[in-house]
Enzyme design. Structure first.
Site, mmCIF file in Angstrom:
data_model
loop_
_atom_site.group_PDB
_atom_site.id
_atom_site.type_symbol
_atom_site.label_atom_id
_atom_site.label_comp_id
_atom_site.label_asym_id
_atom_site.label_seq_id
_atom_site.Cartn_x
_atom_site.Cartn_y
_atom_site.Cartn_z
ATOM 1 C CG ASN A 202 2.067 3.189 -5.855
ATOM 2 O OD1 ASN A 202 2.413 4.224 -6.417
ATOM 3 N ND2 ASN A 202 2.756 2.064 -5.933
ATOM 4 C CG ASP B 19 0.791 -4.754 -17.237
ATOM 5 O OD1 ASP B 19 0.167 -4.195 -16.327
ATOM 6 O OD2 ASP B 19 1.561 -5.722 -17.036
ATOM 7 C CD GLU C 143 5.728 1.942 -8.686
ATOM 8 O OE1 GLU C 143 4.619 1.660 -8.206
ATOM 9 O OE2 GLU C 143 6.636 1.096 -8.806
ATOM 10 N N GLY D 60 0.772 -1.249 0.000
ATOM 11 C CA GLY D 60 0.000 0.000 0.000
ATOM 12 C C GLY D 60 0.793 1.283 0.000
ATOM 13 C CG ASN E 116 -2.269 -1.155 -13.233
ATOM 14 O OD1 ASN E 116 -2.235 -1.303 -12.003
ATOM 15 N ND2 ASN E 116 -1.493 -1.851 -14.055
ATOM 16 C CG HIS F 65 3.683 -2.025 -15.474
ATOM 17 N ND1 HIS F 65 3.330 -3.295 -15.053
ATOM 18 C CD2 HIS F 65 4.829 -2.167 -16.179
ATOM 19 C CE1 HIS F 65 4.216 -4.163 -15.496
ATOM 20 N NE2 HIS F 65 5.133 -3.511 -16.189
HETATM 21 C C1 GRF Z 1 3.874 -1.205 -7.399
HETATM 22 O O1 GRF Z 1 5.179 -1.477 -7.739
HETATM 23 C C2 GRF Z 1 3.042 -0.992 -8.627
HETATM 24 O O2 GRF Z 1 3.764 -0.490 -9.703
HETATM 25 C C3 GRF Z 1 2.536 -2.376 -8.944
HETATM 26 O O3 GRF Z 1 2.341 -2.969 -7.681
HETATM 27 C C4 GRF Z 1 3.181 -2.379 -6.728
HETATM 28 C C5 GRF Z 1 2.333 -1.956 -5.567
HETATM 29 O O4 GRF Z 1 3.115 -1.477 -4.509
HETATM 30 N N1 GRF Z 1 1.368 -2.327 -9.779
HETATM 31 P P1 GRF Z 1 2.438 -0.806 -3.254
HETATM 32 O O5 GRF Z 1 1.493 -1.823 -2.629
HETATM 33 O O6 GRF Z 1 1.703 0.402 -3.711
HETATM 34 O O7 GRF Z 1 3.560 -0.449 -2.323
#
Ligand code: GRF
Length: 213
Positions: free
Chosen positions: A19, A155, A184, A17, A112, A114
């Site tokens: 992100n 993707d 990210e 979590g 999404n 990636h």
């Molecule tokens: C991230 O690396 C994202 O790019 C991928 O899944 C991962 C999630 O990481 N889709 P987090 O749970 O947000 O730390």
């Protein structure tokens, strides 16, 4: 801030979590005209669940295995998101393929993130460490981050934003992953802000960023 858009975040597996956290923080700082209304996780142990609750955000557990079919599971997801009047669905560590049923219910309203520069290093099986290992094995000098709209293939949907991240000679999958993850956390809130400001115009496979909605 007038009428922030309502965001629903989906996570699966362990979903640490980070992100989600970056999105919540950007919303709380008022940088993004959005609020996270609900987090839905397949797993109660996901770090994202704890993070959401710490911020007073509703976190629901919907376990696909409790449903007779993928279709029933996704109907429930759709119902929960509609019930909460979610405008935008963000996948943040959600590794399951979504069916046309769900994608149709939120067409061009699912994002999404990636951890590479799509269309390279994406597709089924390309998640987590597999992505960074493949980048290093390929000898590529640059990797990066992609935020894209979700369509019926892994993707594959139209690309919204990308950031380039250099690959260093002494990188391991871990060091590269950490450098990518930092980006990210900047890019996802930025994409949500553009969506909230209605500045994303989808034209076929291309997403144009306009100045005014
Ligand atoms: C991230 O690396 C994202 O790019 C991928 O899944 C991962 C999630 O990481 N889709 P987090 O749970 O947000 O730390």
């Amino acid at each position: 801030m007038s009428n922030p858009i309502r965001v629903g975040v989906l996570v699966s597996g362990r979903g640490r979590g980070t992100n989600l956290q970056a999105i919540i923080d950007a919303c709380e700082r008022g940088e993004t005209a959005a609020q996270v209304s609900v987090v839905i996780s397949t797993n109660p142990e996901a770090g994202a669940v704890e993070r959401a609750r710490r911020h007073g955000i509703e976190a629901l557990i919907v376990d696909p295995q409790q449903f007779a079919s993928q279709e029933n599971y996704e109907r429930e997801l759709t119902r929960l998101l509609h019930e909460r009047r979610v405008d935008l669905v963000c996948l943040a560590g959600y590794m399951r393929k979504l069916s046309p049923l769900f994608i149709g219910a939120f067409r061009n309203r699912i994002l999404n993130i990636h951890p590479a520069l799509l269309p390279a290093f994406g597709g089924q099986g390309m998640y987590g460490h597999h992505v960074h290992e493949a980048v290093l094995e390929s000898g590529a000098k640059f990797s990066g981050v992609t935020v894209h709209l979700v369509d019926e293939e892994y993707d594959h949907g139209p690309i919204v934003l990308q950031t380039v991240v250099p690959v260093h000679d002494d990188d391991t999958p871990d060091t590269l992953a950490a450098r990518v993850l930092e980006q990210e956390h900047k890019l996802y809130p930025q994409a949500i802000r553009l969506f909230a400001e209605k500045r994303l115009k989808v034209e076929g496979r291309r997403v144009k960023i306009v100045e005014e909605p």
